[in-house]
Design a protein around this motif. Structure first.
Motif, PDB file in Angstrom:
ATOM      1  N   ASP A  13      -0.537   2.508  12.091  1.00  8.70           N
ATOM      2  CA  ASP A  13       0.623   3.158  11.485  1.00  8.70           C
ATOM      3  C   ASP A  13       1.559   2.135  10.849  1.00  8.70           C
ATOM      4  O   ASP A  13       2.691   2.458  10.508  1.00  8.70           O
ATOM      5  CB  ASP A  13       1.359   4.065  12.485  1.00  8.70           C
ATOM      6  CG  ASP A  13       1.840   3.327  13.710  1.00  8.70           C
ATOM      7  OD1 ASP A  13       1.636   2.100  13.793  1.00  8.70           O
ATOM      8  OD2 ASP A  13       2.433   3.980  14.595  1.00  8.70           O
ATOM      9  N   ARG A  14       1.101   0.903  10.731  1.00 12.96           N
ATOM     10  CA  ARG A  14       1.877  -0.090   9.997  1.00 12.96           C
ATOM     11  C   ARG A  14       0.925  -0.848   9.098  1.00 12.96           C
ATOM     12  O   ARG A  14      -0.252  -1.000   9.422  1.00 12.96           O
ATOM     13  CB  ARG A  14       2.513  -1.092  10.951  1.00 12.96           C
ATOM     14  CG  ARG A  14       3.438  -0.451  11.941  1.00 12.96           C
ATOM     15  CD  ARG A  14       4.128  -1.534  12.699  1.00 12.96           C
ATOM     16  NE  ARG A  14       4.735  -0.990  13.905  1.00 12.96           N
ATOM     17  CZ  ARG A  14       5.694  -1.595  14.561  1.00 12.96           C
ATOM     18  NH1 ARG A  14       6.125  -2.762  14.137  1.00 12.96           N
ATOM     19  NH2 ARG A  14       6.191  -1.047  15.647  1.00 12.96           N
ATOM     20  N   TYR A  15       1.481  -1.364   8.020  1.00 10.38           N
ATOM     21  CA  TYR A  15       0.614  -2.049   7.063  1.00 10.38           C
ATOM     22  C   TYR A  15      -0.063  -3.261   7.688  1.00 10.38           C
ATOM     23  O   TYR A  15      -1.197  -3.581   7.355  1.00 10.38           O
ATOM     24  CB  TYR A  15       1.392  -2.408   5.797  1.00 10.38           C
ATOM     25  CG  TYR A  15       1.445  -1.229   4.850  1.00 10.38           C
ATOM     26  CD1 TYR A  15       0.379  -0.987   3.986  1.00 10.38           C
ATOM     27  CD2 TYR A  15       2.494  -0.332   4.858  1.00 10.38           C
ATOM     28  CE1 TYR A  15       0.375   0.107   3.142  1.00 10.38           C
ATOM     29  CE2 TYR A  15       2.506   0.767   4.018  1.00 10.38           C
ATOM     30  CZ  TYR A  15       1.445   0.986   3.162  1.00 10.38           C
ATOM     31  OH  TYR A  15       1.439   2.085   2.330  1.00 10.38           O
ATOM     32  N   ARG A  16       0.634  -3.919   8.618  1.00  5.18           N
ATOM     33  CA  ARG A  16      -0.002  -5.129   9.145  1.00  5.18           C
ATOM     34  C   ARG A  16      -1.219  -4.803  10.020  1.00  5.18           C
ATOM     35  O   ARG A  16      -2.080  -5.643  10.201  1.00  5.18           O
ATOM     36  CB  ARG A  16       1.000  -6.009   9.884  1.00  5.18           C
ATOM     37  CG  ARG A  16       1.601  -5.433  11.134  1.00  5.18           C
ATOM     38  CD  ARG A  16       2.328  -6.553  11.911  1.00  5.18           C
ATOM     39  NE  ARG A  16       3.071  -6.027  13.031  1.00  5.18           N
ATOM     40  CZ  ARG A  16       4.397  -5.869  13.033  1.00  5.18           C
ATOM     41  NH1 ARG A  16       5.097  -6.201  11.977  1.00  5.18           N
ATOM     42  NH2 ARG A  16       4.998  -5.371  14.084  1.00  5.18           N
ATOM     43  N   HIS A  17      -1.296  -3.563  10.530  1.00  9.19           N
ATOM     44  CA  HIS A  17      -2.499  -3.199  11.293  1.00  9.19           C
ATOM     45  C   HIS A  17      -3.742  -3.202  10.416  1.00  9.19           C
ATOM     46  O   HIS A  17      -4.842  -3.443  10.885  1.00  9.19           O
ATOM     47  CB  HIS A  17      -2.357  -1.798  11.892  1.00  9.19           C
ATOM     48  CG  HIS A  17      -1.265  -1.702  12.900  1.00  9.19           C
ATOM     49  ND1 HIS A  17      -0.706  -0.504  13.261  1.00  9.19           N
ATOM     50  CD2 HIS A  17      -0.620  -2.649  13.614  1.00  9.19           C
ATOM     51  CE1 HIS A  17       0.244  -0.725  14.147  1.00  9.19           C
ATOM     52  NE2 HIS A  17       0.312  -2.006  14.377  1.00  9.19           N
ATOM     53  N   ARG A  48       7.333  -3.573   4.210  1.00 10.25           N
ATOM     54  CA  ARG A  48       6.227  -2.776   3.672  1.00 10.25           C
ATOM     55  C   ARG A  48       6.135  -1.412   4.354  1.00 10.25           C
ATOM     56  O   ARG A  48       5.616  -0.459   3.780  1.00 10.25           O
ATOM     57  CB  ARG A  48       4.904  -3.516   3.857  1.00 10.25           C
ATOM     58  CG  ARG A  48       4.768  -4.718   2.951  1.00 10.25           C
ATOM     59  CD  ARG A  48       3.418  -5.341   3.141  1.00 10.25           C
ATOM     60  NE  ARG A  48       3.218  -5.751   4.536  1.00 10.25           N
ATOM     61  CZ  ARG A  48       2.048  -6.179   5.028  1.00 10.25           C
ATOM     62  NH1 ARG A  48       0.993  -6.210   4.256  1.00 10.25           N
ATOM     63  NH2 ARG A  48       1.957  -6.551   6.285  1.00 10.25           N
ATOM     64  N   ASP A  49       6.572  -1.331   5.616  1.00 11.42           N
ATOM     65  CA  ASP A  49       6.575  -0.046   6.312  1.00 11.42           C
ATOM     66  C   ASP A  49       7.855   0.732   6.047  1.00 11.42           C
ATOM     67  O   ASP A  49       7.852   1.963   5.982  1.00 11.42           O
ATOM     68  CB  ASP A  49       6.415  -0.262   7.822  1.00 11.42           C
ATOM     69  CG  ASP A  49       5.106  -0.943   8.163  1.00 11.42           C
ATOM     70  OD1 ASP A  49       4.076  -0.551   7.596  1.00 11.42           O
ATOM     71  OD2 ASP A  49       5.109  -1.881   8.976  1.00 11.42           O
ATOM     72  N   GLU A  69      -4.405  -5.190   8.081  1.00  9.77           N
ATOM     73  CA  GLU A  69      -4.893  -6.553   7.874  1.00  9.77           C
ATOM     74  C   GLU A  69      -5.367  -7.182   9.166  1.00  9.77           C
ATOM     75  O   GLU A  69      -5.965  -8.258   9.155  1.00  9.77           O
ATOM     76  CB  GLU A  69      -3.761  -7.409   7.285  1.00  9.77           C
ATOM     77  CG  GLU A  69      -3.397  -6.962   5.884  1.00  9.77           C
ATOM     78  CD  GLU A  69      -1.927  -7.161   5.569  1.00  9.77           C
ATOM     79  OE1 GLU A  69      -1.241  -7.866   6.336  1.00  9.77           O
ATOM     80  OE2 GLU A  69      -1.479  -6.597   4.562  1.00  9.77           O
TER      81      GLU A  69
END
Lengths: 244, 447
Positions: free
Chosen positions: B31-35, A35-36, B37
């Motif tokens: 700076d990442r998508y998982r952050h 996703r990144d 969430e």
């Protein structure tokens, strides 16, 4: 000709990917989360017109990572550079970590680099050109009560890069290990630190400019060489009182 | 709380661009998508873009502030279809440098290059060509919207979440990315023509007369003059120039300003004595300059980039901007009452500018038919008096104030001026009964 960036999705890795793309380099971007990676690759293709591929793989599985990178590259694809802006630390890294997490720190910070380098070495030797770029940390210059295994892994990396440079002497491959201080990334955000945090884009510019020329151990920015020297020179009765 | 890997946050002082709201809040710089969430599902939060909203739309007390600027990647550009898809942290500047050489531009853009696409969507911004091209919402084809309760959804015209998000002040969730319709760029330069306005009474007739001739149209007027000269100034007409190819040498090189640094140095130079002098000097400088000028598109679209000093002159204390939209028939009566008020209560108006609007307002979007007037003035007792007057006058004349420009606007005024206030409020609750996304602005407006 391709540059492989392991740990490309954020911070210094992303800045390196952008810097290399600006110089027209084709890229293989490797990190844990597609996703990144996908947006970054799309951006570099659209704005810089470079070929940018992605590989999402968990670096803790270092053997699998090395094989996956090898597979993602075409059979005879020449590699311009392998860059390893990869690393992970843990607030609980003060010898209280559970063993599996402790091992994970060593896998990601050290073994991911050695495994990928070993796997790619035949390609690079066959070509007789290119660069291998590692990133160490001033935290590894002298052991402290914190970041224990992180520092151990990074110190291990210093040794690995010394060996690599020795092994590859005369083979035409530039081996360099940049020792970094504080970098202004998400990880360092909000922490009060005694020195200024470096902008990852400025660091990346230096690395890209010197790609293929820089060799040996470098400090980035240069003043960390002095800081490192000072920290290593402190007599024990002073160092033991330091809290940082 | 044990933060997940790679998740860092800090207590940080945040200030609205006009200097009116100062709050310490927990700031996260993912700076990442998982952050995105990683934040607990019950934590009130708000996403912040460039932080250029004059009101405190991107932060608030007790809310986790998620700085979205690392999510600034262009995902797809389709020159055939004339569309671009990008993450919401992409700045107008970044789009400009991609699109201009390829013959495209965004039809509705606010005046500063570091404003983000997410901010443009959330504030439904407009440019100097509103009457011709409408607000930003008009070029939004679809959005991806993240909400911890629903995950990431694609929304488009017809979806309630989409309509509520356009001009929705970031309260519907995290705008992850947007697909935008692009306009063909007729030329890389803008030809600007200046015509004099003798007094405030000429404002509307001059705008209307010029309306058909130029897509870009606005006035600059001196509201610190008295008597017949009140509102003397210029109307500016801009259109794309097809010939002449001045390169764009200035791009990316301009003094930066943001909400944190706007108030440096701390002292204010605008006051009741200096403001008329500044206005007169600006007017004279305009007289001296050529009546017709060719400007690079960047300089024309983003005039604030060249005029950051103007905002610094307000000092740490800051300024107010009151931007109001009035129905055309109400514009002259409104100006008359404003003129009378300013005659009785001297207020240092540092900027007065009007432009034409055409469109239909929905929810709290600053859109509709009429004339838009923007007034800037330094904070202080005189400003408070004027603002109280404006609240009543705008409501009484059937107008509406722009909620992202005025950091002190009250819920009562907004409710009275926006017929769809209740519909917007109810829509937000249908989308998310727990109302997770909040800001100082939304709390103040009782949303």
């Amino acid at each position: 000709m391709t540059c492989v960036v392991v740990g490309a999705s954020s911070g210094l890795g992303r800045a390196l990917a952008e810097g290399l793309a600006r110089r027209g380099q084709a890229l293989l971007l490797v990190a844990s989360d597609e996703r990144d990676l996908a947006p970054l690759a799309a951006d570099l293709r659209t704005t810089r017109g470079v070929a940018a591929r992605t590989l999402a793989y968990d670096a803790a599985d270092h053997a699998g990572l090395a094989a996956a990178i090898d597979e993602a590259l075409a059979k005879d694809e020449p590699i311009d550079a392998l860059l390893f802006p990869i690393g992970t630390s843990d607030d609980a890294d003060d010898l209280t970590l559970p063993p599996d997490r402790a091992e994970e720190l060593l896998r990601i910070n050290l073994l991911a680099v050695t495994s990928v380098v070993s796997r790619m070495l035949p390609r690079m030797l066959a070509r007789g050109r290119g660069a291998i770029v590692g990133f160490g940390s001033v935290a590894a210059e002298r052991g402290r009560g914190r970041n224990v295994l992180y520092a151990a892994a990074k110190r291990g990396l210093t040794s690995v890069f010394e060996s690599l440079r020795h092994r590859l002497e005369g083979e035409g491959i530039a081996v360099v290990l940049y020792t970094l201080g504080y970098v202004d990334t998400n990880l360092a955000f909000g922490r009060p630190l005694p020195f200024r945090k470096a902008d990852p884009h400025r660091l990346a510019e230096r690395v890209c400019d010197d790609l293929g020329r820089a060799r040996g151990k470098r400090f980035l920015p240069g003043f960390w060489r002095l800081v490192s020297f000072a920290v290593r020179s402190l007599p024990w009765f002073v160092y033991r009182r330091m809290r940082f | 709380m044990n933060p997940p890997r790679g998740f860092a946050s800090a207590e940080a002082p945040l200030v609205s661009f006009d200097g009116g709201v100062r709050v310490r809040a927990r700031l996260m710089r993912p700076d990442r998508y998982r952050h995105l969430e990683a934040l607990g599902i019950d934590e009130p939060r708000i996403v912040r873009g460039g932080g250029y909203s004059y009101a405190a739309a991107g932060f608030g007390k007790g809310m986790v502030v998620q700085d979205a600027r690392a999510f600034d990647r262009i995902l797809a550009f389709d020159p055939e279809a004339g569309t671009v898809e990008c993450e919401a942290g992409v700045t107008l500047e970044k789009l400009h440098s991609l699109l201009t050489p390829r013959g495209f531009y965004l039809a509705a853009q606010p005046g500063y290059p570091r404003i983000t696409v997410g901010g443009c969507v959330a504030a439904d911004v407009h440019g100097k060509n509103q009457a011709k091209d409408g607000n930003f919402a008009r070029s939004v084809l679809s959005l991806r919207l993240f909400h911890p309760r629903h995950g990431t959804k694609s929304v488009g015209p017809g979806d309630e979440a989409f309509e509520l998000t356009l001009g929705g002040l970031g309260l519907t969730g995290h705008i992850v990315s947007a697909r935008l319709r692009l306009a063909r760029l007729p030329g890389p330069l803008v030809r600007m023509r200046r015509e004099a306005i003798a007094s405030v009474d000429e404002t509307l007739p001059r705008l209307e007369a010029a309306g058909g001739r130029a897509p870009f149209l606005y006035t600059w007027q001196d509201f610190t003059r008295s008597g017949a000269a009140f509102g003397r100034g210029f109307v500016y007409l801009g259109d794309f120039a097809t010939e002449g190819c001045l390169p764009d040498p200035s791009e990316g090189r301009y003094p930066a300003i943001d909400a944190d640094t706007r108030g440096r140095p701390g002292f204010a130079l605008f006051n009741r004595w200096t403001t008329p002098v500044f206005n007169r000097a600006y007017g004279i400088a305009q007289w001296w300059a050529a009546r017709e000028r060719l400007l690079p598109l960047f300089d024309f679209l983003f005039p604030v980039a060249r005029r950051v000093a103007y905002f610094r002159l307000f000092g740490r204390r800051g300024f107010h901007e009151s931007q109001v939209l009035l129905p055309r028939p109400a514009f002259d009566p409104f100006l008359r009452s404003l003129r009378k008020f300013l005659g009785d209560h001297q207020t240092p108006i540092t900027l007065a500018s009007s432009k034409l609007f055409a469109g239909a307002g929905r929810f709290l979007r600053f859109d509709g038919e009429g004339v838009c007037l923007a007034l800037d003035f330094p904070r202080g007792p005189a400003a408070d008096r004027l603002l109280r007057f404006l609240d009543d006058a705008v409501r009484d004349h059937g107008g509406r104030p722009n909620v992202v420009k005025d950091s002190r606007l009250g819920a009562t005024t907004v409710r009275a001026c926006y017929p769809e206030y209740d519909a917007f409020r109810a829509g937000l609750r249908r989308l998310d009964p727990a109302r997770l996304y909040r800001s100082e602005l939304s709390e103040r407006l009782e949303l």
